[in-house]
Each structure stands twice: as C-alpha cells, then as structure tokens.
Design an enzyme around this catalytic site. Sequence first.
Site, PDB file in Angstrom:
ATOM      1  N   ASP A   1       0.850  -1.198   0.000  1.00  0.00           N
ATOM      2  CA  ASP A   1       0.000   0.000   0.000  1.00  0.00           C
ATOM      3  C   ASP A   1       0.883   1.244   0.000  1.00  0.00           C
ATOM      4  O   ASP A   1       2.024   1.213   0.465  1.00  0.00           O
ATOM      5  CB  ASP A   1      -0.855   0.045   1.279  1.00  0.00           C
ATOM      6  CG  ASP A   1      -2.005  -0.950   1.244  1.00  0.00           C
ATOM      7  OD1 ASP A   1      -2.173  -1.648   0.235  1.00  0.00           O
ATOM      8  OD2 ASP A   1      -2.733  -1.020   2.251  1.00  0.00           O
TER       9      ASP A   1
ATOM     10  N   ARG B   1      -0.855  -0.814  -8.768  1.00  0.00           N
ATOM     11  CA  ARG B   1      -2.269  -0.511  -8.519  1.00  0.00           C
ATOM     12  C   ARG B   1      -2.367   1.015  -8.430  1.00  0.00           C
ATOM     13  O   ARG B   1      -1.669   1.638  -7.620  1.00  0.00           O
ATOM     14  CB  ARG B   1      -2.731  -1.133  -7.207  1.00  0.00           C
ATOM     15  CG  ARG B   1      -4.124  -0.668  -6.793  1.00  0.00           C
ATOM     16  CD  ARG B   1      -4.302  -0.672  -5.310  1.00  0.00           C
ATOM     17  NE  ARG B   1      -4.365  -2.027  -4.802  1.00  0.00           N
ATOM     18  CZ  ARG B   1      -3.903  -2.352  -3.595  1.00  0.00           C
ATOM     19  NH1 ARG B   1      -3.337  -1.461  -2.810  1.00  0.00           N
ATOM     20  NH2 ARG B   1      -3.991  -3.579  -3.176  1.00  0.00           N
TER      21      ARG B   1
HETATM   22  C1  LIG Z   1      -8.244  -1.855  -3.814  1.00  0.00           C
HETATM   23  C2  LIG Z   1      -7.938  -0.500  -3.250  1.00  0.00           C
HETATM   24  C3  LIG Z   1      -6.731  -0.268  -2.644  1.00  0.00           C
HETATM   25  C4  LIG Z   1      -6.430   0.999  -2.132  1.00  0.00           C
HETATM   26  N1  LIG Z   1      -5.192   1.236  -1.620  1.00  0.00           N
HETATM   27  C5  LIG Z   1      -4.854   2.488  -1.263  1.00  0.00           C
HETATM   28  C6  LIG Z   1      -3.532   2.809  -0.847  1.00  0.00           C
HETATM   29  O1  LIG Z   1      -2.641   1.945  -0.773  1.00  0.00           O
HETATM   30  N2  LIG Z   1      -3.248   4.104  -0.540  1.00  0.00           N
HETATM   31  C7  LIG Z   1      -4.206   5.102  -0.610  1.00  0.00           C
HETATM   32  O2  LIG Z   1      -3.874   6.259  -0.344  1.00  0.00           O
HETATM   33  N3  LIG Z   1      -5.468   4.810  -0.957  1.00  0.00           N
HETATM   34  C8  LIG Z   1      -5.814   3.539  -1.280  1.00  0.00           C
HETATM   35  N4  LIG Z   1      -7.112   3.283  -1.660  1.00  0.00           N
HETATM   36  C9  LIG Z   1      -8.176   4.304  -1.472  1.00  0.00           C
HETATM   37  C10 LIG Z   1      -8.217   5.285  -2.639  1.00  0.00           C
HETATM   38  O3  LIG Z   1      -7.089   6.118  -2.624  1.00  0.00           O
HETATM   39  C11 LIG Z   1      -9.479   6.171  -2.582  1.00  0.00           C
HETATM   40  O4  LIG Z   1      -9.480   6.901  -1.398  1.00  0.00           O
HETATM   41  C12 LIG Z   1     -10.788   5.418  -2.669  1.00  0.00           C
HETATM   42  O5  LIG Z   1     -10.709   4.358  -3.565  1.00  0.00           O
HETATM   43  C13 LIG Z   1     -11.933   6.368  -3.110  1.00  0.00           C
HETATM   44  O6  LIG Z   1     -11.651   6.884  -4.378  1.00  0.00           O
HETATM   45  P1  LIG Z   1     -12.381   6.383  -5.711  1.00  0.00           P
HETATM   46  O7  LIG Z   1     -11.326   6.141  -6.729  1.00  0.00           O
HETATM   47  O8  LIG Z   1     -13.251   5.249  -5.431  1.00  0.00           O
HETATM   48  O9  LIG Z   1     -13.163   7.616  -6.297  1.00  0.00           O
HETATM   49  P2  LIG Z   1     -14.139   8.691  -5.709  1.00  0.00           P
HETATM   50  O10 LIG Z   1     -14.236   9.720  -6.755  1.00  0.00           O
HETATM   51  O11 LIG Z   1     -13.725   9.124  -4.339  1.00  0.00           O
HETATM   52  O12 LIG Z   1     -15.499   7.909  -5.589  1.00  0.00           O
HETATM   53  C14 LIG Z   1     -16.243   7.526  -6.724  1.00  0.00           C
HETATM   54  C15 LIG Z   1     -17.548   6.930  -6.258  1.00  0.00           C
HETATM   55  O13 LIG Z   1     -17.296   5.707  -5.598  1.00  0.00           O
HETATM   56  C16 LIG Z   1     -18.115   5.558  -4.466  1.00  0.00           C
HETATM   57  N5  LIG Z   1     -17.269   5.516  -3.253  1.00  0.00           N
HETATM   58  C17 LIG Z   1     -15.964   5.858  -3.145  1.00  0.00           C
HETATM   59  N6  LIG Z   1     -15.524   5.678  -1.897  1.00  0.00           N
HETATM   60  C18 LIG Z   1     -16.596   5.235  -1.194  1.00  0.00           C
HETATM   61  C19 LIG Z   1     -16.791   4.878   0.162  1.00  0.00           C
HETATM   62  N7  LIG Z   1     -15.807   4.932   1.049  1.00  0.00           N
HETATM   63  N8  LIG Z   1     -18.021   4.464   0.530  1.00  0.00           N
HETATM   64  C20 LIG Z   1     -19.041   4.385  -0.348  1.00  0.00           C
HETATM   65  N9  LIG Z   1     -18.916   4.708  -1.650  1.00  0.00           N
HETATM   66  C21 LIG Z   1     -17.713   5.131  -2.062  1.00  0.00           C
HETATM   67  C22 LIG Z   1     -19.060   6.726  -4.452  1.00  0.00           C
HETATM   68  O14 LIG Z   1     -20.218   6.389  -5.164  1.00  0.00           O
HETATM   69  C23 LIG Z   1     -18.293   7.782  -5.206  1.00  0.00           C
HETATM   70  O15 LIG Z   1     -19.130   8.736  -5.775  1.00  0.00           O
HETATM   71  C24 LIG Z   1      -7.409   2.020  -2.189  1.00  0.00           C
HETATM   72  C25 LIG Z   1      -8.637   1.797  -2.805  1.00  0.00           C
HETATM   73  C26 LIG Z   1      -8.903   0.558  -3.346  1.00  0.00           C
HETATM   74  C27 LIG Z   1     -10.224   0.339  -4.005  1.00  0.00           C
END
Ligand SMILES: Cc1cc2nc3c(=O)[nH]c(=O)nc-3n(C[C@H](O)[C@H](O)[C@H](O)COP(=O)(O)OP(=O)(O)OC[C@H]3O[C@@H](n4cnc5c(N)ncnc54)[C@H](O)[C@@H]3O)c2cc1C
Length: 309
Positions: free
Chosen positions: A131, A181
């Site tokens: 991560d 990723r």
């Molecule tokens: C497999 C995976 C690994 C990750 N690893 C890391 C990491 O190592 N370091 C790091 O900084 N971040 C990590 N993240 C978190 C990432 O950085 C984002 O904060 C998170 O994925 C929300 O961003 P989004 O791309 O979904 O888009 P966004 O634009 O934030 O969300 C798009 C849509 O997705 C839905 N959504 C998003 N988040 C949520 C939620 N929490 N609850 C409900 N609905 C939601 C909503 O409908 C939203 O409108 C990871 C995420 C995933 C999926």
Amino acid sequence: MALMRTMLLAASQNVWLRERAIKYPFVKRSVSRFMPGETLEDALAAAQSLRQLGVGSVFTHLGENVADRHAASQVTEHYLQVLDRIHQSELGAGLSVKLTQLGLDLSPDFCAENLEQIISRENKESTVWVDMEASNYVDVTLDIYKRALKRHPNLGICLQSYLYRTKKDLADLLPLRPTIRLVKGAYKEPADVAFPKKADVDANYFALAQELLRAKAAGQCPRAAFGTHDTALIGRLASLVRKESYASSDFEVQMLYGIQRAEQERLAREGHRSVVLVAYGTYWYPWFVRRLAERPANLWFMLRNVFAS
Ligand SMILES: Cc1cc2nc3c(=O)[nH]c(=O)nc-3n(C[C@H](O)[C@H](O)[C@H](O)COP(=O)(O)OP(=O)(O)OC[C@H]3O[C@@H](n4cnc5c(N)ncnc54)[C@H](O)[C@@H]3O)c2cc1C
C-alpha cells in the site's frame, strides 16, 4: 464537502476519538458495511463467496504505524500464516500490506526484512501488494519496493493520482517492470504535494491510467490494476481497452469490500479481472474514518445505525 473530508481525515488520526468511537455499537455496526468481520475466518468466508461470483480477493490485516519491533514481527508472522491458509484453500487470493505495520517507523531495513519474509512465502503467480501511505512515506516505500522487486517480480506497489510526483514516479518505475495498482489517494495532504481539487485528481488518474495501459500492452508492466469505485472513470477506461483491442482480462479493477458490489460482479461477468480488497482485524478506526472521508454521505448511514436495533 472538501471541509468535511479535511475534518474526517483529521479525525482519522485522533487518538482520543479512536479510543472512544470504537466502543460504540452503532460505530461497529457501520464498520461492518466495509469489512466482513474482525477475524481471518471472516475474510476467508467472504473471499469464498466472492469467488462464486468470479470476483477475486486481496486480504489486508488492518493496522498501521506499529510502534515496537515485537508487534511488527507478530504482524509478519500473521501474514505468513495467512499465506499458508490461502495456499491450502486454493483461493488464489493476494495480500496487501502497509509498510508502517511492518515496522517502517522503527527502521526501514527491519521493515524490508519483514516484507522479504512475506513475499518469499508467496507463490510466484500471486501478488503481494504494498500500500502507499501518507506522502512523507513515499520515498522510502518506493526505495524498499524497488530493492525487493529485483528478487520478486510478483511484488506490487500502489501509486496515488493526487500526488504531483506520481507521473515521475511511474516513469521511473516502468523500466523495472513493476506491478502497479493506481488509486486516487486517501490521506490528508497539503496543497504543495497533492492536487487540492478533486477534478484535477480525477484528470491525473485518467492520464496515468492511459500510461499504465500502454505500458501493460508493451510488456513493461506485468499487472496493472485500477483501484477505484468511480464508475464513470471505469467506463472511460473500459472504452479505451476496447478501442485499443486490449484483452478484456487485461483490464483489472480493484474495489473495497462492500462498495459498488453490483459493479464488481458486472466487471467479472464481462470478462474483466475484478478483485476486492477484504480488510479484517480489530484496528479498524483510522481505516474506517478514511472510508467516511471518501464519501461523507456514509456519515448519514452511520447515524442511521444509532437508531438501529
Ligand atoms: C483496492 C484499493 C486499494 C487501495 N489502496 C490504497 C492505498 O494503498 N493508498 C491510498 O492512499 N489509498 C488507497 N485506496 C483508497 C483510494 O485512494 C481512494 O481513497 C478510494 O478508492 C476512493 O476513491 P475512488 O477512486 O473510489 O473515487 P471517488 O471519486 O472518491 O469515488 C467515486 C464513487 O465511488 C463511491 N465511493 C468511493 N468511496 C466510497 C466509500 N468509502 N463508501 C461508499 N462509496 C464510495 C461513491 O459512489 C463515489 O461517488 C485504495 C482503494 C482501493 C479500491
């Protein structure tokens, strides 16, 4: 929304709040939306169910910023046992680890040794993901990753599109044939290191994703995964995959357990690689509050749980 995100991200680091919040049943009930349970057995059962739907799993044992060597060694030992369980179950699941949980704050060399033990136990065809945490850890995380990648081509790294530096980090990594990723980024970062506006984070994500897809097609990146729940973005990337005639199975989307479940299943049905990060463990507070910050509407969901029986 931006103010709410900032407040929640500050709350995620607040020890006073953590000690109190974890005792409330309504908070625990809300957490259960994002994790199947606190034990490895809960995570394994969830992965079995996901497998029936054609969705893969990656396990993460919640925890970060471990403050003593014994605790970091225990986490390492736990992950070794998890790998044994995964291999016995033939689930084909992967792991995702945080370096601060493996002792990064204590010593980068000690942390690298712990990571080495874990990746050495993994099958060559499965991935151990590292991560990416807050921006002050990016240099040391990339350094540890690059050194270990020389021995373990199946080690993956997470990159965050909210950081200005990520374009260059990606360019520096590609000659090493990394597994990547791409996510948007989940931490509270100042404007001199990360795009303050969400639209810029999203635009940078798409630009970096295009580079990643090109690198994958050119054989420079054995595995490229898009860690996002943004269905519009996923749609744009899927169109690109079709336009460039990449194989459907080369398009991998990773999401968090409990978020966009229908989309996870749809992607799998359409022949894409759909993978869910399944978190478990008792140290869920900071992780959970970052999930609230990603979508402040989740707060209303949590408040509804105050009145649930
Ligand atoms: C497999 C995976 C690994 C990750 N690893 C890391 C990491 O190592 N370091 C790091 O900084 N971040 C990590 N993240 C978190 C990432 O950085 C984002 O904060 C998170 O994925 C929300 O961003 P989004 O791309 O979904 O888009 P966004 O634009 O934030 O969300 C798009 C849509 O997705 C839905 N959504 C998003 N988040 C949520 C939620 N929490 N609850 C409900 N609905 C939601 C909503 O409908 C939203 O409108 C990871 C995420 C995933 C999926």
